[in-house]
Design an enzyme around this catalytic site. Structure first.
Site, PDB file in Angstrom:
ATOM      1  CE  LYS A 137       7.709  -5.528  54.926  1.00 39.82           C
ATOM      2  NZ  LYS A 137       7.380  -6.926  54.671  1.00 39.82           N
ATOM      3  NE  ARG A 185      11.432  -4.786  58.503  1.00 44.71           N
ATOM      4  CZ  ARG A 185      10.466  -5.584  58.949  1.00 44.71           C
ATOM      5  NH1 ARG A 185      10.760  -6.712  59.578  1.00 44.71           N
ATOM      6  NH2 ARG A 185       9.191  -5.280  58.778  1.00 44.71           N
ATOM      7  CD  GLU A 219      11.820 -14.526  55.238  1.00 44.68           C
ATOM      8  OE1 GLU A 219      11.142 -14.095  56.191  1.00 44.68           O
ATOM      9  OE2 GLU A 219      12.515 -13.794  54.512  1.00 44.68           O
TER      10      GLU A 219
HETATM   11  N1  PLP Z   1       9.453 -12.202  56.327  1.00 41.74           N
HETATM   12  C1  PLP Z   1       8.967 -11.580  55.239  1.00 41.74           C
HETATM   13  C2  PLP Z   1       9.483 -11.973  53.915  1.00 41.74           C
HETATM   14  C3  PLP Z   1       8.000 -10.569  55.389  1.00 41.74           C
HETATM   15  O1  PLP Z   1       7.498  -9.949  54.333  1.00 41.74           O
HETATM   16  C4  PLP Z   1       7.558 -10.229  56.677  1.00 41.74           C
HETATM   17  C5  PLP Z   1       6.607  -9.158  56.870  1.00 41.74           C
HETATM   18  O2  PLP Z   1       6.935  -8.056  57.137  1.00 41.74           O
HETATM   19  C6  PLP Z   1       8.100 -10.921  57.774  1.00 41.74           C
HETATM   20  C7  PLP Z   1       9.038 -11.892  57.558  1.00 41.74           C
HETATM   21  C8  PLP Z   1       7.680 -10.599  59.151  1.00 41.74           C
HETATM   22  O3  PLP Z   1       8.275  -9.409  59.598  1.00 41.74           O
HETATM   23  P1  PLP Z   1       7.570  -8.510  60.681  1.00 41.74           P
HETATM   24  O4  PLP Z   1       7.316  -9.364  61.845  1.00 41.74           O
HETATM   25  O5  PLP Z   1       8.544  -7.444  60.965  1.00 41.74           O
HETATM   26  O6  PLP Z   1       6.315  -8.023  60.058  1.00 41.74           O
HETATM   27  C1  COI Z   2       3.840  -7.776  56.818  1.00 43.20           C
HETATM   28  O1  COI Z   2       3.664  -8.694  57.587  1.00 43.20           O
HETATM   29  O2  COI Z   2       3.763  -6.593  57.154  1.00 43.20           O
HETATM   30  C2  COI Z   2       4.157  -8.019  55.436  1.00 43.20           C
HETATM   31  O3  COI Z   2       4.741  -7.177  54.840  1.00 43.20           O
HETATM   32  C3  COI Z   2       3.757  -9.283  54.860  1.00 43.20           C
HETATM   33  C4  COI Z   2       3.251  -9.232  53.455  1.00 43.20           C
HETATM   34  C5  COI Z   2       1.943  -8.548  53.285  1.00 43.20           C
HETATM   35  C6  COI Z   2       4.271  -8.833  52.459  1.00 43.20           C
END
Ligand code: PLP
Ligand code: COI
Length: 339
Positions: free
Chosen positions: A183, A80, A219
């Site tokens: 991200k 990612r 989301e």
């Molecule tokens: N959506 C957003 C906007 C986020 O910042 C995060 C955190 O990383 C997620 C979803 C969840 O992603 P992940 O499960 O890969 O941490």
């Molecule tokens: C995560 O879940 O790792 C995130 O990045 C969420 C938040 C702290 C931005």
């Protein structure tokens, strides 16, 4: 480690002993450097500062029941981060550098890995940004990649208890063909004003709709959304949300425990038909949603009236945590055991 109240850690910055850094110059990444400084020296014209050439990741390491340290699905975070780099024209971090930096940062800060049974974990934050100067809007020629870690507790202070969320219609976090799926920092900057308003109005987070039609759930600020209806795990398919690794894992777990998985557009009006709802992410893990307040329409959807998570959210949460902590067989090989 002296005096860390592991069970009471919030999700936040925590000073540790070391971080690691690598610099991209002249078309290649340099050797990994270890630093004990919390600050970085940066050019005042760095593209990260002016034009938002910046991306980050978040993953976790866990001290398991057997004492071993498990890193959850790092390959997906590395992938990612490459996709984020491509999206805003930054130098990509190769997998080998990514994992070397992550494991070095964890090992050097071993004393900060929370013990098993405390509910805390070690959050790992890789960061990539344009460090070289530009004044015209174009990509930098130099980049910095760094990884720091922090022992953390739950993202929402409620922990694994239902949180209340505010659905917002008067702000968007990402444009339809913009950067919502990667991200990058700008997405988070865009979410701060509605999130702050929601906090002041007594809500833990916000839920955004798709920016184009304002019809479908996108989301939450820092997490994906899912709903449970009967025997189905339903989660938005959208090009403007971050593809959550937690959500991807929960979809697999849902299948494994016999649920149907629906990855599709989820209309806001469907919120009334869910038995349970939750936010999921590395930081949020699963945060069950107690209620969603649609601010503009003045409508409330309720999922938990007794202050407890629903049974399916609970099962998903326990299975995910069990795998991460080495209590349940890791049959999809999601964990990397750090030696
Ligand atoms: N959506 C957003 C906007 C986020 O910042 C995060 C955190 O990383 C997620 C979803 C969840 O992603 P992940 O499960 O890969 O941490
Ligand atoms: C995560 O879940 O790792 C995130 O990045 C969420 C938040 C702290 C931005």
């Amino acid at each position: 480690m002296d005096n860390i109240a592991w069970g009471e850690l919030p999700f936040g910055y925590f000073k540790t002993d070391y971080n690691v850094r690598s610099y991209y110059r002249d078309g290649k990444w340099g050797e990994l450097e270890i630093s004990s400084s919390e600050t970085i020296n940066i050019h005042m014209a760095a593209t990260a500062l002016h034009y938002g050439q910046e991306a980050f990741e978040g993953l976790k390491a866990f001290r398991g029941k057997d004492g071993q340290v498990r890193l959850f699905r790092w390959e997906e975070n590395a992938k990612r981060m490459r996709s984020s780099a491509q999206g805003i024209m930054m130098a990509e971090v190769p997998d080998e550098l990514f994992i070397k930096a992550v494991t070095t940062a964890i090992k050097l800060n071993e004393r900060f890995i929370p013990p098993y049974g405390t509910g805390a974990s070690l959050y790992v934050r890789p960061l990539l940004f344009g460090s070289g100067p530009q004044v015209g809007v174009k990509p930098a020629t130099e980049y910095m990649f760094l990884v720091f870690v922090a022992p953390v507790g739950p993202y929402f202070k409620e922990g694994f208890k239902p949180v209340n969320i505010q659905l917002v219609r008067d702000y968007d976090r990402a444009a339809p063909l913009g950067t919502g799926h990667i991200k990058v920092g700008g997405n988070y900057a865009a979410s701060m004003r509605p999130a702050d308003r929601a906090h002041k109005e007594g809500y833990a987070s916000v839920l955004f709709l798709d920016a184009k039609e304002k019809k479908y759930i996108d989301e939450a600020g820092p997490a994906n959304f899912f709903g449970i209806k009967g025997n189905s795990y339903i989660t938005p398919d959208s090009g403007t949300i971050l593809p959550s690794i937690t959500n991807m894992s929960l979809r697999q777990i849902a299948k494994d425990i016999g649920l149907n998985v629906e990855l599709r557009h989820v209309a806001a009006e469907e919120l009334g038909s869910f038995d349970e709802a939750g936010a999921c992410g590395t930081a949020a893990i699963i945060s069950p949603i107690g209620k969603i307040f649609d601010r503009s329409e003045n409508k409330t959807y309720e999922y938990s009236t007794n202050g407890e998570p629903g049974p399916i959210s609970k099962k998903l949460y326990e299975t995910l945590k069990g795998i991460q902590l080495g209590e349940i067989e890791d049959k999809h090989q999601w964990n990397t055991i750090l030696k």
